[in-house]
Enzyme design. Structure first.
Site, PDB file in Angstrom:
ATOM      1  N   SER A  37      25.092 -37.750  -0.183  1.00 53.81           N
ATOM      2  CA  SER A  37      24.860 -37.427   1.388  1.00 53.81           C
ATOM      3  C   SER A  37      25.963 -38.102   2.447  1.00 53.81           C
ATOM      4  O   SER A  37      25.935 -37.630   3.288  1.00 53.81           O
ATOM      5  CB  SER A  37      23.602 -37.570   1.740  1.00 53.81           C
ATOM      6  OG  SER A  37      22.644 -36.645   1.090  1.00 53.81           O
ATOM      7  N   TYR A  65      17.514 -38.854   8.456  1.00 56.96           N
ATOM      8  CA  TYR A  65      16.297 -37.575   8.282  1.00 56.96           C
ATOM      9  C   TYR A  65      15.043 -38.053   8.865  1.00 56.96           C
ATOM     10  O   TYR A  65      15.141 -38.381  10.049  1.00 56.96           O
ATOM     11  CB  TYR A  65      16.027 -37.538   6.638  1.00 56.96           C
ATOM     12  CG  TYR A  65      17.357 -37.510   5.985  1.00 56.96           C
ATOM     13  CD1 TYR A  65      18.173 -36.532   5.975  1.00 56.96           C
ATOM     14  CD2 TYR A  65      17.635 -38.452   4.849  1.00 56.96           C
ATOM     15  CE1 TYR A  65      19.316 -36.287   5.203  1.00 56.96           C
ATOM     16  CE2 TYR A  65      19.066 -38.341   4.269  1.00 56.96           C
ATOM     17  CZ  TYR A  65      19.581 -37.223   4.388  1.00 56.96           C
ATOM     18  OH  TYR A  65      20.832 -37.031   3.706  1.00 56.96           O
ATOM     19  N   VAL A 111      21.741 -40.644  -1.776  1.00 56.73           N
ATOM     20  CA  VAL A 111      20.569 -40.866  -2.830  1.00 56.73           C
ATOM     21  C   VAL A 111      21.215 -41.665  -3.927  1.00 56.73           C
ATOM     22  O   VAL A 111      20.559 -42.222  -4.630  1.00 56.73           O
ATOM     23  CB  VAL A 111      20.144 -39.714  -3.362  1.00 56.73           C
ATOM     24  CG1 VAL A 111      19.154 -39.060  -2.481  1.00 56.73           C
ATOM     25  CG2 VAL A 111      21.139 -38.681  -3.810  1.00 56.73           C
ATOM     26  N   TYR A 126      29.930 -28.186  -3.039  1.00 55.94           N
ATOM     27  CA  TYR A 126      28.745 -28.913  -2.464  1.00 55.94           C
ATOM     28  C   TYR A 126      28.470 -30.124  -3.553  1.00 55.94           C
ATOM     29  O   TYR A 126      28.698 -31.162  -3.129  1.00 55.94           O
ATOM     30  CB  TYR A 126      27.655 -28.333  -2.025  1.00 55.94           C
ATOM     31  CG  TYR A 126      26.638 -29.365  -1.294  1.00 55.94           C
ATOM     32  CD1 TYR A 126      26.786 -30.119  -0.513  1.00 55.94           C
ATOM     33  CD2 TYR A 126      25.449 -29.572  -2.466  1.00 55.94           C
ATOM     34  CE1 TYR A 126      25.710 -30.952  -0.038  1.00 55.94           C
ATOM     35  CE2 TYR A 126      24.473 -30.352  -1.803  1.00 55.94           C
ATOM     36  CZ  TYR A 126      24.569 -31.069  -0.876  1.00 55.94           C
ATOM     37  OH  TYR A 126      23.546 -32.110  -0.581  1.00 55.94           O
ATOM     38  N   LYS A 185      28.507 -35.968   3.743  1.00 50.84           N
ATOM     39  CA  LYS A 185      28.109 -34.864   4.803  1.00 50.84           C
ATOM     40  C   LYS A 185      28.802 -35.023   6.174  1.00 50.84           C
ATOM     41  O   LYS A 185      29.411 -33.961   6.632  1.00 50.84           O
ATOM     42  CB  LYS A 185      26.741 -34.601   4.700  1.00 50.84           C
ATOM     43  CG  LYS A 185      26.081 -34.223   3.536  1.00 50.84           C
ATOM     44  CD  LYS A 185      24.142 -34.386   3.751  1.00 50.84           C
ATOM     45  CE  LYS A 185      23.552 -33.763   2.555  1.00 50.84           C
ATOM     46  NZ  LYS A 185      22.292 -34.168   2.746  1.00 50.84           N
TER      47      LYS A 185
HETATM   48  O1  DON Z   1      22.035 -32.513  -2.701  1.00 52.51           O
HETATM   49  C1  DON Z   1      21.515 -33.681  -2.964  1.00 52.51           C
HETATM   50  O2  DON Z   1      20.379 -33.536  -3.107  1.00 52.51           O
HETATM   51  C2  DON Z   1      22.378 -34.668  -3.203  1.00 52.51           C
HETATM   52  N1  DON Z   1      23.788 -34.234  -3.776  1.00 52.51           N
HETATM   53  C3  DON Z   1      22.626 -35.577  -2.124  1.00 52.51           C
HETATM   54  C4  DON Z   1      21.198 -35.844  -1.419  1.00 52.51           C
HETATM   55  C5  DON Z   1      21.301 -37.144  -0.843  1.00 52.51           C
HETATM   56  O3  DON Z   1      22.217 -38.144  -0.902  1.00 52.51           O
HETATM   57  C6  DON Z   1      20.012 -37.447   0.361  1.00 52.51           C
HETATM   58  N2  DON Z   1      20.514 -38.660   1.033  1.00 52.51           N
HETATM   59  N3  DON Z   1      19.750 -39.643   1.150  1.00 52.51           N
END
Ligand code: DON
Length: 477
Positions: A74, A251, A269, A199, A77
């Site tokens: 993320s 978040y 993550v 994505y 993003k």
């Molecule tokens: O889309 C997802 O679930 C992961 N590729 C990225 C999510 C993420 O990093 C959330 N962050 N804390």
């Protein structure tokens, strides 16, 4: 007696020392869990911990595993959001993806009822839609554009972790569900598999803490990478991205984050965290153990301590700066130092308060410009004893911000309409105030210019008629 040789231990600079200290004090905290919903992420060493800070001058400070690559997840993003803003403009992007904190987890079904517009570009739904907005003829080109821009933010080409990409492609059903919901509502206007392929790839781009610090520093530096000097995005776009990071980047922890740390940030993550202090620096942190909200335990703790130690909170009051008006007076008390005839000196003595002077200093932004405007509002020939000339000494002005320049120049214009002639003295010849009557290379020359004008207004012949031989020590010519 045996000879003891001592080896001088290199003392790190205070910033490296602070990062090192944070690293050492937090490295033993083994709280949190690895992300497992992307199976490949669970294979990472949970002990990794990297910290890096990049300045607006392109200097990088680091500690721990700051050169170990991890997938951005993320953290990608905000940078893809920047690209979408560059492609479509704020209004168009806002009509497709909101900018309201959802207060929900990153993978929540956070869609506007009816329209299916995601609440913000930092939650997965919003990020997937943002990716779909990047202009490109096909998905392959779209990913290459994303990779190019993220690489420009980092100042080096970012590679793809094929294994992590494949892992998420296989298991990313929740994102697939979000994309189908958006497609069903009409907010996502391209194919689900097509957008998710791009994505998942953007999420699997590899970067180190140092890269992430430089990416953040580029945002903090108004869109210009401070290491490569490349303009990656415009200043307004960098500001918009930082604003959305501040309100939505963490978040359901966004509010407490803003309260405690007070910096625009984004977590991922894989354990990455990017944060920026506008105009100051960017930080990149990495430690894969996550708290219940999916934010890196050590990275969050390190950010808090860093923000406290260096007083980085966005709302922190910077304290009093030097007075913007260093000196105010008139030609009665301040004279140019030019040798004058006695009769001229008499005129200057009698009418010196027709010339006002303000010496300005420092970094002048809106608030300082307002102080100057207030001071200039008293300069007027209409006022009894009011001045008809004004010397603006800007020698000590280190920077006049565009907004302040506009404010002051319109004040100069307005003074002109009231009959006050403005002479600027600036050794740097910056042309800061285009509506001034004249800009001279020093405040002394600007004052002399005004004195000459004042003497002339009292009759140019005066000096000629009453010319007298100058005597040493007399101060005349
Ligand atoms: O889309 C997802 O679930 C992961 N590729 C990225 C999510 C993420 O990093 C959330 N962050 N804390």
């Amino acid at each position: 007696m045996s000879k003891v040789t001592t080896r001088a231990r290199a003392t790190p600079d205070p910033i490296t020392a602070a990062l090192q200290e944070l690293h050492d004090s937090l490295a033993s905290d083994a709280g949190g869990d690895l992300a497992t919903y992307i199976p490949q992420l669970a294979r990472v060493d949970p002990g990794l911990f990297g910290l890096a800070l990049a300045t607006m001058h392109g200097r990088v400070y680091k500690a721990g595993d700051a050169d170990v690559p991890f997938t951005l997840q993320s953290v990608s993003k905000p940078f893809v959001y920047a690209l979408a803003l560059a492609d479509l403009g704020l209004e168009e992007v806002l009509s497709r993806v909101g900018a309201e904190p959802s207060g929900e987890a990153f993978n929540a079904i956070s869609l506007e009822p009816g329209s299916g517009r995601p609440s913000n570009p930092m939650v997965n739904a919003g990020a997937i839609l943002t990716t779909s907005l990047v202009r490109a003829p096909d998905p392959v080109a779209r990913f290459e554009r994303i990779r190019e821009v993220l690489s420009a933010f980092a100042g080096r080409r970012l590679e793809l972790d094929e294994a992590v990409f494949a892992s998420e492609l296989e298991t990313g059903d929740r994102n697939r569900a979000l994309a189908y919901l958006m497609r069903n509502a009409g907010s996502l206007r391209c194919g689900v598999d097509e957008v998710l392929d791009v994505y998942f790839r953007q999420c699997a781009l590899l970067a180190t803490s140092v890269d992430v610090a430089v990416m953040a520093a580029t945002l903090a530096n108004g869109g210009v990478n401070p290491c490569t000097k490349v303009t990656v995005v415009s200043q307004p776009i960098a500001e918009h991205v930082l604003a959305v990071m501040a309100s939505c980047g963490m978040y359901d922890a966004a509010g407490e984050w803003l309260l405690r740390v007070g910096l625009p940030a984004k977590s991922g993550v894989s354990g990455g965290l990017v944060a920026a202090s506008p105009g100051q620096f960017g930080i990149g942190l990495f430690s894969p153990l996550l708290d219940a909200r999916g934010n890196s335990v050590r990275a969050v703790a390190a950010s808090r301590l860093l923000a406290e130690r260096f007083q980085l909170h966005l709302m922190h009051h910077p304290g009093r700066s030097v007075p913007v008006i260093a000196r105010a007076g008139s030609a009665l008390t301040l004279q140019s130092g030019r040798r004058r005839l006695r009769t001229e000196r008499e005129v200057l003595h009698a009418h010196g308060d027709d010339i006002d002077l303000r010496s300005l200093q420092g970094d002048i932004e809106f608030a300082a410009a307002e102080v100057i405007l207030q001071s200039l509002s008293t300069v007027s020939p209409a006022r009894p004893g009011g001045a008809r000339w004004l010397v603006l000494d800007v020698q000590g002005v280190s920077r006049l911000h565009p907004v302040a320049a506009r404010m002051l120049d319109s004040a100069v214009l307005e003074l002109g309409s009231r009959g006050v002639v403005v002479a600027v003295g600036d050794p740097h010849r910056r042309g800061l105030l285009p509506h001034a009557a004249v800009e001279l290379p020093s405040p002394e020359e600007a004052l002399e210019w005004c004195e000459d004008a004042l003497l002339e207004s009292h009759g140019a012949s005066l000096a000629l008629e009453q010319r007298e031989p100058w005597q040493p020590g007399q101060g005349g010519e």
